[in-house]
Scaffold this motif. Sequence first.
Motif, PDB file in Angstrom:
ATOM      1  N   GLU A  70      11.250  10.312  12.799  1.00 12.32           N
ATOM      2  CA  GLU A  70      11.238   8.938  11.790  1.00 12.32           C
ATOM      3  C   GLU A  70       9.699   8.453  12.207  1.00 12.32           C
ATOM      4  O   GLU A  70       9.520   8.439  13.325  1.00 12.32           O
ATOM      5  N   VAL A  71       9.231   7.974  11.173  1.00 13.07           N
ATOM      6  CA  VAL A  71       7.980   7.338  11.101  1.00 13.07           C
ATOM      7  C   VAL A  71       7.720   5.996  10.556  1.00 13.07           C
ATOM      8  O   VAL A  71       8.314   5.759   9.505  1.00 13.07           O
ATOM      9  N   THR A  72       6.894   5.127  11.105  1.00 15.48           N
ATOM     10  CA  THR A  72       6.626   3.644  10.344  1.00 15.48           C
ATOM     11  C   THR A  72       5.277   4.032   9.650  1.00 15.48           C
ATOM     12  O   THR A  72       4.449   4.822  10.044  1.00 15.48           O
ATOM     13  N   TYR A  83       2.179  18.697  11.726  1.00 18.65           N
ATOM     14  CA  TYR A  83       1.970  18.069  10.217  1.00 18.65           C
ATOM     15  C   TYR A  83       3.206  17.540   9.945  1.00 18.65           C
ATOM     16  O   TYR A  83       4.139  18.078   9.949  1.00 18.65           O
ATOM     17  N   LEU A  84       3.394  16.184   9.451  1.00 14.05           N
ATOM     18  CA  LEU A  84       4.503  15.446   9.086  1.00 14.05           C
ATOM     19  C   LEU A  84       4.624  15.317   7.604  1.00 14.05           C
ATOM     20  O   LEU A  84       3.623  14.636   7.159  1.00 14.05           O
ATOM     21  N   LYS A  85       5.534  15.595   7.003  1.00 18.07           N
ATOM     22  CA  LYS A  85       5.717  15.317   5.423  1.00 18.07           C
ATOM     23  C   LYS A  85       6.956  14.623   5.175  1.00 18.07           C
ATOM     24  O   LYS A  85       8.078  14.622   5.772  1.00 18.07           O
ATOM     25  N   PRO A  86       6.925  13.610   4.472  1.00 17.44           N
ATOM     26  CA  PRO A  86       8.156  12.807   3.974  1.00 17.44           C
ATOM     27  C   PRO A  86       9.154  13.691   3.389  1.00 17.44           C
ATOM     28  O   PRO A  86       9.193  14.336   2.490  1.00 17.44           O
ATOM     29  N   THR A  87      10.383  13.442   4.115  1.00 12.63           N
ATOM     30  CA  THR A  87      11.623  14.437   3.663  1.00 12.63           C
ATOM     31  C   THR A  87      11.940  14.108   2.200  1.00 12.63           C
ATOM     32  O   THR A  87      12.468  15.101   1.684  1.00 12.63           O
ATOM     33  N   ASP A  88      11.902  13.044   1.741  1.00  9.13           N
ATOM     34  CA  ASP A  88      12.142  12.778   0.208  1.00  9.13           C
ATOM     35  C   ASP A  88      11.076  13.585  -0.680  1.00  9.13           C
ATOM     36  O   ASP A  88      11.508  13.122  -1.870  1.00  9.13           O
ATOM     37  N   GLY A  89      10.091  14.045  -0.237  1.00  6.07           N
ATOM     38  CA  GLY A  89       9.299  14.684  -1.134  1.00  6.07           C
ATOM     39  C   GLY A  89       8.003  13.672  -1.489  1.00  6.07           C
ATOM     40  O   GLY A  89       7.080  14.003  -2.536  1.00  6.07           O
ATOM     41  N   ALA A  90       8.152  12.405  -1.172  1.00  5.89           N
ATOM     42  CA  ALA A  90       7.308  11.326  -1.477  1.00  5.89           C
ATOM     43  C   ALA A  90       5.618  11.742  -1.152  1.00  5.89           C
ATOM     44  O   ALA A  90       5.537  12.447  -0.340  1.00  5.89           O
ATOM     45  N   ALA A  91       4.728  11.248  -1.836  1.00  2.86           N
ATOM     46  CA  ALA A  91       3.351  11.344  -1.408  1.00  2.86           C
ATOM     47  C   ALA A  91       3.224  10.475  -0.085  1.00  2.86           C
ATOM     48  O   ALA A  91       3.960   9.422   0.207  1.00  2.86           O
ATOM     49  N   VAL A  92       2.410  11.003   0.652  1.00  5.37           N
ATOM     50  CA  VAL A  92       1.864  10.238   1.853  1.00  5.37           C
ATOM     51  C   VAL A  92       0.903   9.143   1.654  1.00  5.37           C
ATOM     52  O   VAL A  92      -0.117   9.551   0.739  1.00  5.37           O
ATOM     53  N   PRO A  93       0.939   7.884   1.867  1.00  2.00           N
ATOM     54  CA  PRO A  93       0.322   6.837   1.682  1.00  2.00           C
ATOM     55  C   PRO A  93      -1.238   7.024   2.339  1.00  2.00           C
ATOM     56  O   PRO A  93      -1.225   7.605   3.382  1.00  2.00           O
ATOM     57  N   SER A  94      -2.259   6.312   1.911  1.00  2.00           N
ATOM     58  CA  SER A  94      -3.535   6.585   2.354  1.00  2.00           C
ATOM     59  C   SER A  94      -3.707   5.597   3.888  1.00  2.00           C
ATOM     60  O   SER A  94      -2.638   4.867   3.796  1.00  2.00           O
ATOM     61  N   TYR A  95      -4.540   5.796   4.472  1.00  2.00           N
ATOM     62  CA  TYR A  95      -4.565   4.999   5.713  1.00  2.00           C
ATOM     63  C   TYR A  95      -6.030   4.860   6.034  1.00  2.00           C
ATOM     64  O   TYR A  95      -6.780   5.844   5.501  1.00  2.00           O
ATOM     65  N   GLN A  96      -6.472   4.085   6.893  1.00  2.00           N
ATOM     66  CA  GLN A  96      -7.799   3.913   7.491  1.00  2.00           C
ATOM     67  C   GLN A  96      -8.188   4.709   8.742  1.00  2.00           C
ATOM     68  O   GLN A  96      -7.117   4.849   9.617  1.00  2.00           O
ATOM     69  N   GLN A 111       0.950  -1.361   0.011  1.00  2.00           N
ATOM     70  CA  GLN A 111       0.180  -0.027   0.052  1.00  2.00           C
ATOM     71  C   GLN A 111       0.877   1.216   0.068  1.00  2.00           C
ATOM     72  O   GLN A 111       0.282   2.250  -0.341  1.00  2.00           O
ATOM     73  N   THR A 112       1.999   1.128   0.329  1.00  2.00           N
ATOM     74  CA  THR A 112       2.875   2.227   0.592  1.00  2.00           C
ATOM     75  C   THR A 112       4.119   2.304  -0.450  1.00  2.00           C
ATOM     76  O   THR A 112       5.058   3.301  -0.348  1.00  2.00           O
ATOM     77  N   GLY A 113       4.115   1.595  -1.685  1.00  2.00           N
ATOM     78  CA  GLY A 113       5.124   1.632  -2.565  1.00  2.00           C
ATOM     79  C   GLY A 113       6.312   1.165  -1.858  1.00  2.00           C
ATOM     80  O   GLY A 113       7.409   1.754  -2.296  1.00  2.00           O
ATOM     81  N   GLY A 114       6.206   0.199  -0.891  1.00  2.70           N
ATOM     82  CA  GLY A 114       7.419  -0.415  -0.424  1.00  2.70           C
ATOM     83  C   GLY A 114       8.068   0.198   0.735  1.00  2.70           C
ATOM     84  O   GLY A 114       9.090  -0.386   1.289  1.00  2.70           O
ATOM     85  N   TRP A 115       7.381   0.972   1.369  1.00  2.00           N
ATOM     86  CA  TRP A 115       7.954   1.351   2.708  1.00  2.00           C
ATOM     87  C   TRP A 115       7.603   0.323   3.808  1.00  2.00           C
ATOM     88  O   TRP A 115       6.344   0.034   3.905  1.00  2.00           O
ATOM     89  N   ARG A 116       8.501  -0.084   4.504  1.00  2.00           N
ATOM     90  CA  ARG A 116       8.414  -1.114   5.543  1.00  2.00           C
ATOM     91  C   ARG A 116       8.759  -0.439   6.997  1.00  2.00           C
ATOM     92  O   ARG A 116       7.928  -0.774   8.196  1.00  2.00           O
ATOM     93  N   LEU A 117       9.999  -0.151   7.080  1.00  2.00           N
ATOM     94  CA  LEU A 117      10.237   0.355   8.540  1.00  2.00           C
ATOM     95  C   LEU A 117      10.281   1.953   8.602  1.00  2.00           C
ATOM     96  O   LEU A 117       9.523   2.443   8.047  1.00  2.00           O
ATOM     97  N   PHE A 118      11.314   2.417   9.625  1.00  2.00           N
ATOM     98  CA  PHE A 118      11.262   3.921   9.756  1.00  2.00           C
ATOM     99  C   PHE A 118      11.880   4.576   8.788  1.00  2.00           C
ATOM    100  O   PHE A 118      12.652   4.233   7.881  1.00  2.00           O
ATOM    101  N   LYS A 119      11.055   5.833   8.407  1.00  2.00           N
ATOM    102  CA  LYS A 119      11.330   6.629   7.217  1.00  2.00           C
ATOM    103  C   LYS A 119      11.334   8.008   7.804  1.00  2.00           C
ATOM    104  O   LYS A 119      10.613   8.369   8.711  1.00  2.00           O
ATOM    105  N   GLU A 120      12.110   9.163   7.225  1.00  2.00           N
ATOM    106  CA  GLU A 120      12.360  10.351   7.707  1.00  2.00           C
ATOM    107  C   GLU A 120      11.220  11.277   7.183  1.00  2.00           C
ATOM    108  O   GLU A 120      10.680  11.288   6.201  1.00  2.00           O
ATOM    109  N   PHE A 121      10.745  11.983   8.156  1.00  2.00           N
ATOM    110  CA  PHE A 121       9.645  13.007   8.073  1.00  2.00           C
ATOM    111  C   PHE A 121      10.016  14.252   8.465  1.00  2.00           C
ATOM    112  O   PHE A 121      10.977  14.350   9.622  1.00  2.00           O
ATOM    113  N   THR A 122       9.502  15.439   7.990  1.00  2.00           N
ATOM    114  CA  THR A 122       9.801  16.617   8.438  1.00  2.00           C
ATOM    115  C   THR A 122       8.748  17.310   8.969  1.00  2.00           C
ATOM    116  O   THR A 122       7.548  17.267   8.461  1.00  2.00           O
TER     117      THR A 122
END
Length: 392
Positions: A250-252, A173-186, A147-158
């Motif tokens: 860092e965020v999972t 409000y947290l945004k992926p530092t690499d500029g990627a889109a935030v995945p959807s969630y329930q 669902q997240t395009g391969g994101w599994r463990l901790f990833k950096e957010f700003t």
Amino acid sequence: MLSQETRTIIKATAPVLAQHGTTITTEFYRSLFEAHPELLNVFNHANQAKGRQQTALANTVYAAAVHIDNLEAILPSVMQIAQKHVSLGIVPEQYPIVGEFLLKAIKTVLGDAATPEIINAWAEAYGVIADVFISVEKGMYDQAAEQTGGWRLFKEFTVVEKVQESELITSFYLKPTDGAAVPSYQPGQYISVRVKIPGEQYLMIRQYSLSKAADTETFRISVKRETDQDPNGKVSVYLHEQLEVGGLVEVTPPAGEFVLDESRQTPVVFLAGGVGITPLMSMTERLLQTSANRPIHFYHAARSEKDAAFADALTKLDAEQEHLSYISFFSETDGQFITREVLANVPQNADIYVCGPVGFMESMIANLIDLGFSQEQIHYEFFGPSMALKAL
Ligand code: HEM
């Protein structure tokens, strides 16, 4: 498959282990962290300090062992714990380590009473239980990655925005530092946030519910500032006092099973206690986006008006949206509570979502059951390790 003999030993000795539960698990964590200090980056030190986690993990092993003939029966609890493990980034390689130190602790505490037969039986049982967790968690990791395009463990957010919602609650409000889109969630799901606090030797992880409906831009968490004296409050104090816009965490990926059931058309009742409002905000926003006509009754208990996060937003929605009603209850300033009488007004066919401190949730659930609502209508999830066992 465990042999009949092993099963008999497990069932006969589980009560003995449970009786020595705290001593065994205190010894377990002491020796585990001595040999593997890196795990102090993963476990919540405050839970250790309070002895909460001490009971949760090992007691779950005992409880699971008692159900070893029919592990299906405890699957709902396994799922909830596994969600937490996945959110924390627990990996299969860590299971044998935990198993080794749990068995060593049993041996140390029980002494001669722990015969080789007993230890072998528990080693086998632990292996079976660990395999269940590992396989359930693998399924969850794979699904999250899909669902997240391969994101599994901790990833950096700003941190891109910091907004004070009440005297003690602030949104980040947290945004992926690499500029990627935030995945959807329930709506209702949470994320783990990992921080390196200056002056602290180890990393610290906490779970926070996402407090708005999913969009592609940012996650939002809304955090209560705990007191400086509360060991569990270290991360919250750091976020409030030191983490500013531009700061990194860092965020999972989002996890958790306390989610809005979107397949239903029934009225929805939200019962929020204090900062427990956060997942319910996410659910409310989502409902307004997708199910325009589903009636929403929002009851919010807080200590006072200045403690009531999101009160302005909800009051505005109450005025604008015909099918949404919002009522707040201020205990300290106005002596108001969500009582049994208040709950008697809830539509009988409603789906009810409850989130707040343990005492609040227990009282809401007891009153709802007493008023004739079924277990299926009442949705909740106790947070914190001490409650995980109750579910078993
Ligand atoms: C949390 C059980 C293996 C790390 C928990 C909780 C339970 C539990 C009941 C509390 C859940 C909650 O807070 O909702 C088990 C069982 C295991 C196992 C039965 C083995 C079969 C592991 C392993 C690790 C691990 C291998 C990694 C080293 C954690 C952590 C927490 C946790 C870090 C969160 C609590 C804290 O931060 O202190 N586990 N666990 N667990 N578990 Fe496990």
